[in-house]
Design an enzyme around this catalytic site. Structure first.
Site, mmCIF file in Angstrom:
data_model
loop_
_atom_site.group_PDB
_atom_site.id
_atom_site.type_symbol
_atom_site.label_atom_id
_atom_site.label_comp_id
_atom_site.label_asym_id
_atom_site.label_seq_id
_atom_site.Cartn_x
_atom_site.Cartn_y
_atom_site.Cartn_z
ATOM 1 N N ASP A 103 -4.177 9.899 9.999
ATOM 2 C CA ASP A 103 -2.922 9.256 10.376
ATOM 3 C C ASP A 103 -2.422 9.704 11.739
ATOM 4 O OD1 ASP A 103 -2.106 7.405 8.303
ATOM 5 O OD2 ASP A 103 -2.085 9.147 6.977
ATOM 6 N N GLU A 129 0.867 -1.175 0.000
ATOM 7 C CA GLU A 129 0.000 0.000 0.000
ATOM 8 C C GLU A 129 0.899 1.218 0.000
ATOM 9 O OE1 GLU A 129 -2.847 0.078 3.273
ATOM 10 O OE2 GLU A 129 -2.853 2.266 3.221
#
Lengths: 411, 267
Positions: B60, B49
């Site tokens: 994140d 990924e």
């Protein structure tokens, strides 16, 4: 504030929060349920007599609104226009922001949430949020870029006095946009108990519409006050634009009045041509930031560019999506005002009226000085300009003192 | 037709889960990230990924934020990401791209889809694009035959689960917990519940991410999901290492441990 949905067609976003091609929801799926819950609570509240009565009572007795419309005669002489100041600087906590914060804090209670989080740049929205949290007995966490906690140490102390926890954000550019990122991360993790009390008319749907509705009383009051004072509507309404809540607040009631020109003054920083500015509409391009599609300061790859302004409250690389739409539709005009122009207007208001304005609001004052003579020439008479004096300058004494070189050395 | 379905079919035939390993493009450098991704493939990661670094990554946690900052400070461009994807795809491993929406919008949605397909990418994972706002991407991914992975969350209603999987192609990404990326000491209690809710509404493979960092955790997740997605723990191998060689060694070791984990599902 009127509770009805009497806004003209086109002034209300679609059901998914789109103002034309702007707005919407660009958020993690994890937040969708909370945004839907908020949207439902807000729509219910806006037609709920009990909610509106409580909100209006707080606005009147706690926030000290309606704020006055004051004719600034000595300043007017310099502007070549009749300048009417909407005195939001005299509200409790010193700015228009208290209106939004009270509305959202009431909603937080109604949703059964016990904790609020907020982002803040200069600290004004953080202080307002901490104030409402104290009043409503809510836990309060304020995210603030580390750079800003150093620049605005007094506001950090104010928030702590009011019982809030201030979290310095050390990621990215360590300013307002990063504080907003960190607040979003907190919200994703704690959405069950927590309301994210966004401080401006930006972010994902329903925030832009909801925040505007909580502050639109500014324009509704000003419109009537101007009619009472002058017997007519103003020729122009002027406001500063960062995220843009004070500007939408004063514009909204005037949007259906075709004879009233709407001017938003963005922070031109050191000059839009230098690249060091915060003028997202004038100097940015369409993009997605913080949950909404709007004008953004960005590079060719869509990475956000840091904004610059002497005014911490305007120092943000995006703008509320309704402004993007008002710009594209041509209903409002957006122009940059640079740091020096804003500070000259700041000094002029101090010396002519005995009012120390916020540096943010000084951008609107500088704008009035620019458009006054133009409008006079065009109309062939003295124009009437309503300026939103959105906040007071107590918080800016250090910045302004430094700018003008009037601080003693030890300070 | 799904591109990435091949990896899930193969793993299913082997009675195991797919291991998806995430790394930001251009971290620590463009060449360094290619080396890291190749090391992950060699050590048993099935799908790489590749995350496009973004200035404002709200989904994140601190580890990937830090790595993204390093990559952006190094000047990585979206075009570099496409080059990295092509280099990793050449190894035979499948590559999926994880991206916040604005970099794609600025590149041009159709142009990015075209170039991603040409680079050998399988599709996009879009953490801040929900199907409600995705018309342009739905069209472009159809044009170029790319997969679409939208996220679902423990807070998603049944109606939204159904709507979201209808718009996915390849696999659906189940976020294991309410929060941002980052390894956690405990695996999520919410994840198996979310996966079983998904099984009610779709036959699509389900990948589970957020909070997985060890082989044992990978085995636990492999017990109920079709894919195990690991990011921060892998990125940390490079962030914490004194030099590139040590970083790659740690990355290989953790990749192998995770690959072992997905081969020993705890059911």
């Amino acid at each position: 504030m009127s509770a009805d949905a009497a806004a003209p067609a086109g002034q209300v976003p679609d059901a998914a929060g789109h103002f034309g091609r702007f707005g919407g929801r660009f958020v993690p799926e994890a937040l969708v349920a909370a945004l839907d819950e908020l949207d439902a609570a807000y729509r219910k509240a806006m037609t709920d007599e009990e909610f509106l009565a409580e909100f209006h009572a707080l606005l009147r007795d706690y926030a000290a609104t309606p704020s006055r419309l004051y004719e600034a005669q000595r300043f007017s002489a310099k502007a070549g226009a009749r300048v009417l100041l909407k005195r939001e600087d005299l509200n409790h906590t010193g700015a228009h922001k208290v209106r939004n914060v009270l509305g959202q804090a009431l909603l937080t209670k109604r949703m059964g949430k016990t904790r609020v989080i907020a982002e803040t740049g200069a600290g004004q929205h953080g202080v307002a949020t901490a104030t409402a949290a104290a009043l409503f007995d809510l836990e309060c966490v304020v995210y603030m870029g580390e750079v800003d906690t150093e620049r605005q140490a007094l506001n950090v102390a104010r928030m702590r006095m009011l019982g809030a926890t201030v979290v310095p954000v050390t990621t990215g550019s360590r300013t307002l946009k990063d504080a907003m990122n960190e607040a979003m991360r907190d919200w994703v993790a704690n959405v069950d108990t927590t309301h994210y009390l966004i401080g401006t008319a930006a972010g994902p749907h329903p925030f832009p519409e909801m925040v505007r509705d909580f502050v639109r009383g500014i324009g509704e009051e000003a419109r009537q006050q101007c009619l009472d004072l002058t017997g007519a509507l103003p020729d122009a309404v002027a406001a500063c634009v960062g995220g843009g809540s004070n500007a939408l607040g004063i514009f909204h009631a005037f949007v259906p009045d075709p004879g009233v020109r709407l001017y938003g003054f963005e922070a031109g920083g050191e000059g839009v041509e230098t690249g060091r500015h915060a003028a997202s509409i004038t100097g940015g391009s369409s993009g997605v930031l913080h949950g909404t599609r709007t004008y953004v300061l960005q590079n060719a790859d869509g990475q956000t560019i840091e904004s610059h302004s002497i005014s911490a409250g305007l120092d943000y690389p995006g703008v509320g999506p309704e402004h993007a739409w008002l710009h594209d539709s041509g209903r409002a005009t957006y122009l940059p005002v640079n740091d020096d122009e804003a500070m000259a207007a700041f000094a002029l208001l101090c010396r002519t009226e005995g009012i120390i304005p916020a540096i943010e609001s000084s951008h609107a004052l500088a704008g009035a000085l620019k458009i006054g003579p133009q409008l006079a020439a065009e109309l062939g008479r003295e124009p009437v300009i309503v300026v939103n004096l959105s906040g007071r300058g107590d918080k800016d004494v250090h910045t302004a003192g430094g700018y003008f070189g009037i601080l003693d050395k030890e300070q | 037709m799904s591109r990435i379905g091949v990896s899930f079919d193969k793993a299913r035939a082997d009675g195991r889960a797919v291991l998806v390993g995430c790394m930001p493009a251009g971290f620590p450098t463009v060449e360094g990230s290619i080396a890291a991704m190749k090391a992950m493939v060699e050590a048993g990661v099935d799908v790489i990924e590749v995350e496009i670094p973004y200035s404002d990554p709200v989904m994140d946690g601190p580890v990937i934020q830090k790595a993204s900052d390093v990559a952006l400070a190094g000047g990585v461009r979206t075009a570099d990401t496409l080059r990295i994807i092509a280099a990793v795809a050449e190894t035979g491993a499948q590559v999926v791209t994880m991206t916040y929406w604005n970099p794609i919008e600025q590149y041009g949605v159709d142009a990015f889809a075209r170039d991603l397909a040409a680079a050998g990418g399988t599709g996009l994972i879009t953490p801040d694009l929900i199907p409600d706002e995705a018309d342009e991407w739905l069209a472009a991914s159809d044009t170029y035959g790319l997969d679409r992975t939208f996220l679902v969350s423990p807070s998603s209603t049944d109606a939204r689960l159904r709507m979201t999987v209808e718009h996915c192609r390849g696999f659906v990404y189940a976020t294991a917990l309410m929060g941002v990326t980052g390894a956690r000491a405990q695996t999520s209690q919410a994840a198996p519940i979310l996966v079983s809710r998904l099984r009610e509404v779709t036959d699509l493979p389900v990948g589970v991410g957020l909070g997985v960092g060890t082989g044992a955790q990978a085995g636990t997740v492999a017990g109920y999901a079709d894919g195990v997605i690991v990011g921060s723990a892998l990125v940390r191998c490079l962030l914490d290492a004194p030099d590139q060689a040590a970083g790659l060694a740690a990355l290989r070791a953790l990749s192998a441990e995770l690959a072992e984990g997905v081969r020993n599902p705890v059911r």
